[in-house]
Write an enzyme that holds these catalytic residues in place. Structure first.
Site, PDB file in Angstrom:
ATOM      1  N   TYR A  29      31.321   2.605 120.013  1.00 41.56           N
ATOM      2  CA  TYR A  29      31.447   3.081 121.399  1.00 41.56           C
ATOM      3  C   TYR A  29      32.406   2.089 122.055  1.00 41.56           C
ATOM      4  CZ  TYR A  29      30.170   4.710 126.063  1.00 41.56           C
ATOM      5  OH  TYR A  29      30.208   5.243 127.331  1.00 41.56           O
TER       6      TYR A  29
ATOM      7  N   THR B 275      34.394  -7.770 118.426  1.00 40.73           N
ATOM      8  CA  THR B 275      35.318  -7.935 119.553  1.00 40.73           C
ATOM      9  C   THR B 275      35.297  -9.335 120.178  1.00 40.73           C
ATOM     10  OG1 THR B 275      35.745  -7.160 121.814  1.00 40.73           O
ATOM     11  CG2 THR B 275      33.495  -6.979 121.047  1.00 40.73           C
TER      12      THR B 275
ATOM     13  N   TYR C  38      29.425  -3.460 126.925  1.00 40.68           N
ATOM     14  CA  TYR C  38      30.127  -3.255 125.649  1.00 40.68           C
ATOM     15  C   TYR C  38      30.031  -4.518 124.787  1.00 40.68           C
ATOM     16  CZ  TYR C  38      34.259  -3.114 122.577  1.00 40.68           C
ATOM     17  OH  TYR C  38      35.114  -3.202 121.503  1.00 40.68           O
TER      18      TYR C  38
END
Ligand SMILES: NC(=O)c1ccc[n+]([C@@H]2O[C@H](COP(=O)([O-])OP(=O)(O)OC[C@H]3O[C@@H](n4cnc5c(N)ncnc54)[C@H](OP(=O)(O)O)[C@@H]3O)[C@@H](O)[C@H]2O)c1
Length: 299
Positions: free
Chosen positions: A59, A99, A123
Site C-alpha cells: 500500500y 522504505t 505508511y
C-alpha cells in the site's frame, strides 16, 4: 534460479520482471488479482515452486494511508507477514522492499541499517511493522529499504514535473529544505538481481548515489526537458499534506556496496535514463539539434 515477483504490475515490480527476463532469470510475475498478499490461501496457491520471492507489493498511497490505517496495515504488515510465513514454510528466500519513511529524517547524514526507527506517518509505521513480521517469521530474508522511486510504469515526482513543464509554462514551486536520493527503478531492479546473488541476509539500504533537495531535482529535470522554465524555491511548510514526511531520510548504502561489490549509479544518470526511456526529454533534444543546425547554416 526461479523468482516469483509480487506486485509485478507496480512501478518497481514491472522493472524487476523486465530485468529478470534480460538476465535470463526464470520469473513468475504475480499481480494483485492473482497474488493478493492479504489472503494467505490465495497467496499460497499463486506462488509457484521457486527459489526467491521478491515482494514489490505494498500500500503506497502515503497521504491516503492517514485515513485508511486498517487497509494500509492489512497490506503492509499482515501481507508482508503472510508472504514471510509462506517462505519460511517452503524454504524460499524472500527479498522484501521497504522504505526510508521508517526514519524521522532528523539525522545529519545518511541513515545506516541499525539507526533507530521513528516513522512520522502511517505508511512508514505499517512498513516497519511489515519488517517486524518478516523478522518474527524466521524466514531467510533481505529487507531492502529504498527511497524516492521513479520509473516509467508508475507516478512519481520526476514524471509529474517532466510532464507538467512540457504542457504548461506556469512556474513550479518546489521545496528546498527536504533532501533525498531520487532512485530510478531500472537501476534498483539491477541492484535487486545483484542482491539475490550476494549470499547475505538482513536489512540493507539501496538508493541512487548522491543526494539533492527536491528543488535541485526539479531544476535538473527542467535543464534536460525545457531549459529556462521557472522554478521557485519554497519551504516544506508551504505545502500542507495529510502525512508528515522526513526532511532528510537519505540512506547510507555502504553495506549494499560491500555485499554486492557494486555502487548504484548517480541520481542524475537515473534522470537521463528515465527521460530517454519515456521520450520526455525529446522536446529539449530536438530543440537543441534545431538550434545547432540553424547555427551551422548561419556560419
Ligand atoms: N514509490 C516510492 O517512492 C517508494 C519509496 C520507498 C519505498 N518504496 C517501496 O517500493 C515498493 C514498490 O513501490 P512502487 O512505487 O513500485 O509501488 P506501486 O507502483 O504503488 O506498486 C505497488 C503494487 O502493489 C500491488 N498491491 C497492492 N495491494 C496488494 C495486495 N493486497 N496484494 C498484492 N499486490 C498488491 C499493487 O497492485 P494493484 O495496483 O493491482 O493494486 C501495485 O502493483 C513498495 O514496497 C514501496 O513501499 C517506494
Amino acid at each position: 534460479m526461479h523468482v516469483a515477483v509480487l506486485g509485478a504490475g507496480g512501478m518497481l515490480g514491472h522493472d524487476v520482471v523486465d530485468r529478470c527476463r534480460e538476465e535470463s532469470v526464470e520469473c513468475t510475475p504475480l499481480n494483485s488479482a492473482d497474488g493478493d498478499i492479504t489472503d494467505p490461501l490465495k497467496l499460497a496457491r499463486a506462488v509457484p515452486v521457486c527459489d526467491w520471492v521478491i515482494n514489490c507489493a505494498s500500500y503506497t498511497r502515503v497521504d491516503d494511508a492517514e485515513a485508511n490505517v486498517e487497509q494500509a496495515r492489512r497490506v503492509n504488515r499482515d501481507g508482508a507477514g503472510h508472504i514471510a510465513e509462506l517462505c519460511a514454510r517452503r524454504g524460499i528466500f524472500l527479498l522484501h522492499v521497504s522504505t526510508d519513511y521508517v526514519f524521522d529524517g532528523r539525522k545529519q547524514g545518511g541513515y545506516v541499517e541499525s539507526d533507530p526507527i521513528n516513522p512520522l506517518n502511517v505508511y512508514g509505521e505499517t512498513k516497519f511493522e511489515g519488517e517486524q513480521a518478516i523478522r518474527e517469521s524466521g524466514c531467510r530474508a533481505i529487507m531492502m529499504r529504498t527511497q524516492a522511486l521513479f520509473g516509467t510504469h508508475g507516478s512519481s515526482f520526476v514524471k509529474t514535473i517532466a510532464e507538467r513543464i512540457t504542457k504548461s509554462g506556469d512556474p513550479l514551486k518546489v521545496v528546498t529544505d527536504h533532501v533525498t536520493s531520487p532512485t530510478y527503478t531500472v537501476h534498483l531492479a539491477q541492484a535487486i538481481i545483484r542482491l539475490l546473488a550476494c549470499g547475505k541476509h538482513g536489512i540493507v539500504h539501496v538508493a541512487a548515489t548522491g543526494t539533492c533537495t527536491w528543488y535541485d531535482l526539479a531544476c535538473a529535470i527542467v535543464a534536460r526537458v525545457k531549459p529556462g522554465h521557472p522554478v521557485e524555491p519554497v519551504t516544506a511548510d508551504a505545502f500542507q499534506t495529510p502525512a508528515r514526511r522526513p526532511p532528510n531520510a537519505t540512506l547510507d548504502t555502504t553495506r549494499f556496496e560491500r555485499w554486492t561489490g557494486w555502487a548504484m549509479p548517480a541520481w542524475q544518470q537515473g534522470i537521463d535514463g528515465f527521460l530517454a526511456e519515456t521520450g520526455l526529454g525529446k522536446a529539449a533534444i530536438t530543440e537543441s539539434v534545431n538550434r545547432a543546425e540553424t547555427n551551422q547554416g548561419g556560419e
